[in-house]
Design an enzyme around this catalytic site. Structure first.
Site, PDB file in Angstrom:
ATOM      1  N   TYR A 126       0.838  -1.206   0.000  1.00  0.00           N
ATOM      2  CA  TYR A 126       0.000   0.000   0.000  1.00  0.00           C
ATOM      3  C   TYR A 126       0.868   1.250   0.000  1.00  0.00           C
ATOM      4  O   TYR A 126       0.654   2.175  -0.800  1.00  0.00           O
ATOM      5  CB  TYR A 126      -0.930  -0.013   1.213  1.00  0.00           C
ATOM      6  CG  TYR A 126      -1.834   1.192   1.292  1.00  0.00           C
ATOM      7  CD1 TYR A 126      -2.930   1.320   0.446  1.00  0.00           C
ATOM      8  CD2 TYR A 126      -1.588   2.219   2.207  1.00  0.00           C
ATOM      9  CE1 TYR A 126      -3.755   2.424   0.504  1.00  0.00           C
ATOM     10  CE2 TYR A 126      -2.412   3.329   2.276  1.00  0.00           C
ATOM     11  CZ  TYR A 126      -3.493   3.432   1.427  1.00  0.00           C
ATOM     12  OH  TYR A 126      -4.306   4.539   1.489  1.00  0.00           O
ATOM     13  N   LYS A 130       1.216   4.266  -2.894  1.00  0.00           N
ATOM     14  CA  LYS A 130       0.916   5.674  -2.644  1.00  0.00           C
ATOM     15  C   LYS A 130       2.142   6.562  -2.844  1.00  0.00           C
ATOM     16  O   LYS A 130       2.019   7.711  -3.287  1.00  0.00           O
ATOM     17  CB  LYS A 130       0.345   5.837  -1.234  1.00  0.00           C
ATOM     18  CG  LYS A 130      -1.032   5.181  -1.067  1.00  0.00           C
ATOM     19  CD  LYS A 130      -2.043   5.692  -2.091  1.00  0.00           C
ATOM     20  CE  LYS A 130      -3.408   5.076  -1.922  1.00  0.00           C
ATOM     21  NZ  LYS A 130      -4.394   5.585  -2.899  1.00  0.00           N
TER      22      LYS A 130
END
Length: 204
Positions: A126, A130
């Protein structure tokens, strides 16, 4: 007037009813944005139905967490495909249409505080996605701004938001952001003067 997208019609119809209740004009497009051909078809339908977009908001995303030694590489790839690749395709198609409409518009991508720092250990999928989105948005914004384009490209980086993804049991989370707060922040970016590019808005 707005086109909304999701993978399931039921989710879209619920939102469309809310929009129409506020006297808005809403067009539904069901499709998986991880497929570039689906994204191209969506923007073609948008252009046919409403014309070039004034604003594009990229908010699709996923999050899976685990230990690096156990985390399936297939899940890592799925996270990157939705959180990075799909965003890129949507930005690309939005820019193409905006350039036919006076080379102007606002493109807002929902990032995360994880776009700037890693607050947790783990598999890293994740956070990697990002960080990648942040760098991608910065590069695209610099290209457009440096060429004199009036297309503003920015990233909205919220902390933890109370959604079905992060809080599937609907527990009370008083310290978490509400989706309405993120929406209001996106509206702030979208309604900035046409000669202003709010590149990075971090909200927590």
């Amino acid at each position: 007037r707005v086109l909304i997208n999701a993978r399931t019609r039921q989710d879209l119809e619920t939102l469309a009813n809310e929009i129409k209740h506020q006297n808005g004009d809403c067009h539904l497009f069901v499709g998986d944005v991880t497929n570039p051909e689906t994204v191209r078809a969506m923007f073609a339908e948008l252009n046919s139905h409403y014309g070039p977009p004034d604003i594009c908001v990229n908010s699709a995303g996923t999050a899976s967490f685990g230990l690096v030694q156990d985390f399936p590489v297939e899940d890592f790839q799925k996270t990157m495909t939705l959180n990075v690749n799909a965003v890129y395709t949507c930005i690309q198609e939005a820019v193409k249409l905006m350039k036919t409409n006076g080379d102007k518009g606002k493109i807002i991508t929902i990032g995360s505080v994880a776009s700037r720092w890693s607050e947790r250990g783990g598999d890293g999928s994740y956070t990697a996605s990002k960080f990648a989105v942040y760098g991608m948005i910065e590069s695209i914004a610099r290209q457009l701004h440096g060429s004199g384009s009036k297309i503003s490209v920015g990233i909205l980086c919220p902390g933890v938001v109370d959604t079905h993804l992060t809080n599937p049991n609907a527990d009370i989370k008083p310290d978490w952001l509400k989706p309405e707060t993120v929406a209001a922040s996106a509206l702030h970016m979208a309604t900035a003067p046409s000669n202003v590019n709010i590149f990075d808005l971090t909200v927590f």
